[in-house]
Enzyme design. Structure first.
Site, PDB file in Angstrom:
ATOM      1  N   LYS A   1     -14.384  48.121  50.684  1.00 57.41           N
ATOM      2  CA  LYS A   1     -15.612  48.910  50.773  1.00 57.41           C
ATOM      3  C   LYS A   1     -15.992  49.130  52.228  1.00 57.41           C
ATOM      4  O   LYS A   1     -15.864  48.238  53.059  1.00 57.41           O
ATOM      5  CB  LYS A   1     -16.748  48.206  50.026  1.00 57.41           C
TER       6      LYS A   1
ATOM      7  N   HIS B   1     -10.949  45.194  36.249  1.00 55.33           N
ATOM      8  CA  HIS B   1     -11.834  44.343  37.040  1.00 55.33           C
ATOM      9  C   HIS B   1     -11.859  42.907  36.526  1.00 55.33           C
ATOM     10  O   HIS B   1     -12.187  41.983  37.274  1.00 55.33           O
ATOM     11  CB  HIS B   1     -13.256  44.918  37.060  1.00 55.33           C
TER      12      HIS B   1
ATOM     13  N   ARG C   1      -9.445  44.987  44.066  1.00 56.48           N
ATOM     14  CA  ARG C   1     -10.088  45.969  43.192  1.00 56.48           C
ATOM     15  C   ARG C   1      -9.051  47.010  42.777  1.00 56.48           C
ATOM     16  O   ARG C   1      -8.112  47.311  43.519  1.00 56.48           O
ATOM     17  CB  ARG C   1     -11.244  46.661  43.906  1.00 56.48           C
TER      18      ARG C   1
ATOM     19  N   HIS D   1     -15.798  40.232  49.885  1.00 59.28           N
ATOM     20  CA  HIS D   1     -17.242  40.308  49.692  1.00 59.28           C
ATOM     21  C   HIS D   1     -17.948  40.201  51.043  1.00 59.28           C
ATOM     22  O   HIS D   1     -17.615  39.322  51.843  1.00 59.28           O
ATOM     23  CB  HIS D   1     -17.741  39.175  48.785  1.00 59.28           C
TER      24      HIS D   1
ATOM     25  N   ARG E   1      -9.786  40.585  38.559  1.00 60.46           N
ATOM     26  CA  ARG E   1     -10.466  40.116  39.775  1.00 60.46           C
ATOM     27  C   ARG E   1     -11.353  38.916  39.464  1.00 60.46           C
ATOM     28  O   ARG E   1     -11.347  37.900  40.172  1.00 60.46           O
ATOM     29  CB  ARG E   1     -11.290  41.270  40.360  1.00 60.46           C
TER      30      ARG E   1
ATOM     31  N   TYR F   1     -19.280  33.266  40.677  1.00 58.85           N
ATOM     32  CA  TYR F   1     -18.136  32.550  40.114  1.00 58.85           C
ATOM     33  C   TYR F   1     -18.393  31.051  40.066  1.00 58.85           C
ATOM     34  O   TYR F   1     -17.902  30.357  39.182  1.00 58.85           O
ATOM     35  CB  TYR F   1     -16.870  32.873  40.912  1.00 58.85           C
TER      36      TYR F   1
END
Length: 288
Positions: free
Chosen positions: A167, A231, A143, A257, A234, A266
């Site tokens: 995150k 983004h 990111r 993730h 990514r 995806y």
């Protein structure tokens, strides 16, 4: 129990201590202050929170509602952990949000070729930084906020890996290709004195920490006529891995993730591309 500004201040302070990105902190502040306005002078019980969820569903798109409820859930969990609340009231509420299935926008192959061609033909003071930034984005899928947060101690160019704090400060190791390492070494050699005067690895044109907005300016400088966001690198990275038959669970770990559901978009994008190929580039069309 009623929600107070002291509860929010306490939570925001806890978030800052967890090395969350400025983007995440901003989203939490927006979401929870909105919740505070709705809940003012109301009890934080099942009925009132259910009313708030109903309000969100009426006024926001599914993806936004999902984010706002995730912010709320994390807030309550922190209050429970610190014994301010006995239980997380979200656990007592059943709700389902049908998220819109939107395909991730990726960078086309010819656009990437044009981008790298521009990089290789320009010569200015920050070209080595720009090359390192773009190489890292397309080769790792990190990111933009993660890229800007990289510190000198997070990079090991000898063993060719990078430590990323994603995150919720979740740590993951990203291995680097020779091309990426070369770009990072060239950048570090060019700006060695400046880099070693600060904690963060990447800097802007004023020799301060690189920001998300600065990365957007860098990309825009080399993509005349194309609309490419940080983004999208990514999305492109993940889609290209999937098209080379890389197992989706590995892609999930590389991207950081927490749920395979997030990564599965995806797979859906890859299927849609297969459909387009079969419909519009089928060899049968060549036979008259």
């Amino acid at each position: 129990m009623q929600l107070t500004l002291e509860h929010l201040s306490f939570y925001f302070h806890q978030c800052e201590n967890k090395r969350l990105s400025q983007h995440t902190l901003k989203a939490y502040r927006i979401d929870l202050k909105q919740f505070y306005v709705f809940m003012k002078n109301k009890e934080m019980n099942k009925q009132e929170i259910s009313s708030y969820i109903h309000y969100l569903n009426e006024h926001f798109k599914p993806k936004t509602v999902k984010r706002k409820l995730a912010s709320l859930h994390a807030f309550f969990e922190e209050l429970v952990f610190n014994e301010i609340l006995q239980d997380n009231p979200m656990h007592k509420i059943r709700y389902k949000i049908q998220e819109e299935k939107t395909l991730p926008r990726i960078i086309q192959y010819h656009q990437l070729q044009d981008l790298f061609r521009c990089l290789n033909h320009e010569h200015h003071a920050f070209i080595q930084r720009d090359k390192a930034v773009i190489e890292l984005l397309i080769s790792t899928g990190i990111r933009v906020s993660e890229l800007c947060a990289i510190k000198r101690k997070d990079i090991d160019l000898k063993d060719q890996y990078l430590i990323i704090y994603g995150k919720n400060a979740k740590e993951r190791v990203i291995y680097l290709t020779d091309d990426v390492c070369k770009a990072l070494k060239n950048y570090e050699l060019t700006f060695y004195d400046y880099i070693h005067q600060q904690d963060y690895f990447f800097m802007n044109n004023q020799y301060h920490r690189l920001t998300d907005q600065s990365v957007r300016h860098i990309i825009n400088h080399y993509t005349h006529g194309y609309h490419i966001t940080p983004h999208m690198f990514r999305h492109t990275f993940a889609t290209m891995l999937l098209e080379q038959d890389v197992d989706i669970t590995y892609i999930q770990k590389i991207l950081g993730h927490s749920s395979i559901t997030t990564t599965s978009i995806y797979a859906y994008a890859s299927l849609q591309r297969q459909k387009e190929i079969m419909m519009h580039k089928n060899p049968r069309h060549l036979i008259k």
